[in-house]
Design an enzyme around this catalytic site. Structure first.
Site, mmCIF file in Angstrom:
data_model
loop_
_atom_site.group_PDB
_atom_site.id
_atom_site.type_symbol
_atom_site.label_atom_id
_atom_site.label_comp_id
_atom_site.label_asym_id
_atom_site.label_seq_id
_atom_site.Cartn_x
_atom_site.Cartn_y
_atom_site.Cartn_z
ATOM 1 N N LYS A 125 2.074 -2.954 6.645
ATOM 2 C CA LYS A 125 2.466 -2.880 5.227
ATOM 3 C C LYS A 125 3.962 -2.578 5.087
ATOM 4 O O LYS A 125 4.600 -3.047 4.135
ATOM 5 C CB LYS A 125 1.610 -1.835 4.493
ATOM 6 N N SER A 176 0.859 -1.194 0.000
ATOM 7 C CA SER A 176 0.000 0.000 0.000
ATOM 8 C C SER A 176 0.891 1.238 0.000
ATOM 9 O O SER A 176 2.068 1.175 0.372
ATOM 10 C CB SER A 176 -0.851 0.001 1.278
ATOM 11 N N TYR A 229 -2.095 -0.475 10.529
ATOM 12 C CA TYR A 229 -2.152 -0.820 9.102
ATOM 13 C C TYR A 229 -0.828 -0.456 8.420
ATOM 14 O O TYR A 229 -0.237 -1.253 7.682
ATOM 15 C CB TYR A 229 -3.332 -0.079 8.465
#
Ligand code: NAP
Length: 259
Positions: free
Chosen positions: A177, A160, A173
């Site tokens: 990533k 991402s 998050y």
């Protein structure tokens, strides 16, 4: 003379670039029930690959399976929780039993909690890391012995934009990533002498259920489409030549460039 040589060379290169047939190949796509994973699975199937659709919700997977079968493709639906070792082993075994080979693995399954770090519980932190990071590790570890049997095969890890830049309310998050990119870099080194190519694709905002939670402030028409990501995956697994693309970062047209 020189121009003539270039002109002669170009059509051959172009034909390689547009050769998109995955007939006879087999793929596993995690998180294939909806969003980006669904579109990647449909796109690979359309190019001729047999696809194992993997996620927790069997109903969503079966619906994607039907979409593929209606168009004459082949897919199986395999329920899996990628964060669970035994579940991943079973999923890989099922895919191999069905297809007898494995050429492409797309680690796309992912989750997020989108809130301030101060409000993030240990359980939420661990869940995001377990799915996004441990899940991709487990799927890689269980599939590499089978990918190795092909002269060229592919692991595509969907990271991402948050793997490269900080976004408020995305600490767990973003950490997961970054970790996924770190793992992919090490794995690419470990597999350097094999035919397995490890690619990371890092999109910015894509119009799916996840982004609706993460960034309700962005209008749907300002987001990328899942097909934008699927096209890149298809490009990576069909291109010929002697170059390797380690990572592709792709942003929505309205996001700032070069951040
Ligand atoms: P999505 O619509 O929420 O879909 C996520 C998929 O992952 C679903 O099929 C879900 O199915 C599956 N999944 C979640 N937890 C799982 C687990 N434990 N085991 C197996 N499958 C699981 O999300 P998306 O936006 O398409 O995201 C796909 C990937 O792209 C994610 O890795 C995400 O981080 C990444 N990404 C998304 C964006 C974006 O803007 N949308 C941007 C950059 C990167 P079940 O719930 O049924 O298991």
């Amino acid at each position: 003379m020189r121009l003539a040589a270039v002109a002669q060379y170009l059509p051959e290169r172009m034909s390689h670039m547009h050769e998109q047939s995955l007939a006879g190949k087999a793929a596993i796509v995690t998180g294939a029930g909806r969003g980006i994973g669904r579109t990647i699975a449909l796109t690979l199937a359309e190019a001729g690959a047999q696809v194992a659709l993997a996620a927790r919700s069997g109903e969503e997977l079966r619906s994607v399976q039907s979409e593929i079968e209606v168009k004459g493709g082949r897919a199986i639906a395999v329920t899996v929780d990628v964060s669970e070792e035994a579940s991943v082993k079973e999923m890989v075994g099922t895919a191999l039993a069905a297809f007898g080979r494995l050429d492409i693995v797309v680690n796309n399954a992912g989750v997020g909690v989108f809130q301030p770090l101060l409000e993030t519980s240990v359980a939420e932190w661990d869940w995001v890391m377990a799915v996004n990071c441990r899940g991709s590790f487990l799927v890689c570890r269980e599939t590499i012995p089978h990918l190795r049997l092909q002269p060229t095969s592919y692991i595509i890890n969907i990271a991402s934009a948050v793997a490269y830049r900080g976004y408020a309310n995305q600490a767990a998050y973003g950490a997961s990533k970054h970790a996924l990119v770190g793992m992919s870099k090490a794995l690419a080194q470990e597999l350097r002498e094999t035919g397995i190519r490890v690619h990371v694709v890092s999109p910015g905002g894509v119009d799916t259920e996840m982004i609706a939670q993460a960034r309700p402030d962005i209008e749907a028409d300002a987001l990328m489409h899942p097909q934008d990501v699927a096209d890149i995956v298809l490009f990576l697994v069909t291109r010929q030549g002697n170059a390797v693309i380690d990572q592709i970062r792709v942003r929505r047209a309205k996001a700032k460039p070069w951040d």
